[in-house]
Design an enzyme around this catalytic site. Sequence first.
Site, short mmCIF file in Angstrom:
data_model
loop_
_atom_site.label_atom_id
_atom_site.label_comp_id
_atom_site.label_asym_id
_atom_site.label_seq_id
_atom_site.Cartn_x
_atom_site.Cartn_y
_atom_site.Cartn_z
N ASP A 131 0.85 -1.17 0.00
CA ASP A 131 0.00 0.00 0.00
C ASP A 131 0.90 1.24 0.00
O ASP A 131 1.89 1.28 0.74
CB ASP A 131 -0.87 -0.03 1.25
CG ASP A 131 -2.00 0.99 1.21
OD1 ASP A 131 -3.12 0.59 0.90
OD2 ASP A 131 -1.74 2.16 1.50
N ASN A 135 -2.13 13.24 -2.81
CA ASN A 135 -3.24 13.81 -3.57
C ASN A 135 -3.57 15.23 -3.11
O ASN A 135 -3.79 16.12 -3.94
CB ASN A 135 -4.49 12.94 -3.41
CG ASN A 135 -4.50 11.77 -4.39
OD1 ASN A 135 -3.86 11.82 -5.43
ND2 ASN A 135 -5.23 10.72 -4.04
N ASP A 192 -2.10 9.77 -9.53
CA ASP A 192 -2.20 8.75 -10.57
C ASP A 192 -0.82 8.34 -11.08
O ASP A 192 -0.56 7.15 -11.34
CB ASP A 192 -3.04 9.25 -11.75
CG ASP A 192 -4.53 9.31 -11.43
OD1 ASP A 192 -4.93 8.76 -10.38
OD2 ASP A 192 -5.28 9.90 -12.23
N GLU A 217 -4.80 2.66 -3.85
CA GLU A 217 -3.34 2.60 -3.84
C GLU A 217 -2.83 1.26 -3.32
O GLU A 217 -1.68 1.14 -2.90
CB GLU A 217 -2.78 3.73 -2.97
CG GLU A 217 -3.10 3.65 -1.50
CD GLU A 217 -4.43 4.27 -1.10
OE1 GLU A 217 -4.57 4.62 0.07
OE2 GLU A 217 -5.33 4.40 -1.97
#
Length: 298
Positions: A170, A178, A187, A209
């Site tokens: 993760d 973000n 992204d 993620e």
Amino acid sequence: MQIVIVDSSRVVLQIITSLIEPRGHAVHAFTDSEQALQFLAATPAVRVLITSLEVRPLCGLELCWSARLLAESRGPLHVITMSSARNVRSLAEALDSGADDFIEKPPSAEELNARLRAAERLTTLQEELIRLAETDPLTGSYNRRAFFNRARIAVEQHRTPPAISAILLDIDHFKRINDEHGHDIGDVAIKAVAETISGEGIAGRLGGEEFAVILPGCSLLRAVAHAEYLRIGVQALKIRGTKGPVGLSCSFGVSTWRDGDSLEALVKRADIALYAAKGSGRNRVVPDRGEGARAVAG
């Protein structure tokens, strides 16, 4: 296109091969239907099976049925049956047994190659539909459904030592990436991590993620070392952000197969270890605690 032909007569095989090979196809000819089925199982690149109904030891209908079952896991396969005795019953039985097409024996060059062109169009379309159904659109990795489908096949093949291991990972502090740099940079981060783990066993994006890797034939010790290698690779990534370079790290959980296990249990233990890695400082590898191993911190 790779094509398998099955007929009890070597003369018929030679005739059909001579009609197909000049068009650039690779032909694999068999008089033994069981050997042909074994070849199909071992050669996923084959896209067309042409078989007579009068073959042995598996009859043509049995071969059609078995080949159709194989196609569920090996990829698109177009099955054409041949018979010198064309009748409604033979045609119906062939189609009910998994055949896609039926042709009289011996076929004419024009008709056979026209049917092969149709088979190529159909299998190409099927391949594209499968790719779209299995691929995560952002990263190009397996999506969640495809990952678990592939993982189940691997589990069936590696239930015995050295068994099979799972790695869940993760991206650390992804929300912060973000929030501070925008979703476009988020992204880019997801794609960079996916590229780092690509080619490593069976890898997929489970969502957001979070990613997973299945390592067939891999012990816990080797899987932990592999996860540590991936952790270092992710940590070395540098992404160009709106406010300068963005560093990345991932937390990893690792588990390995136990007697009486299931894929769900294997992944669940890796998931628990992943949360332990995040709870103990992130950017580290934590094995399944049931295996008695210690965390590897970065």
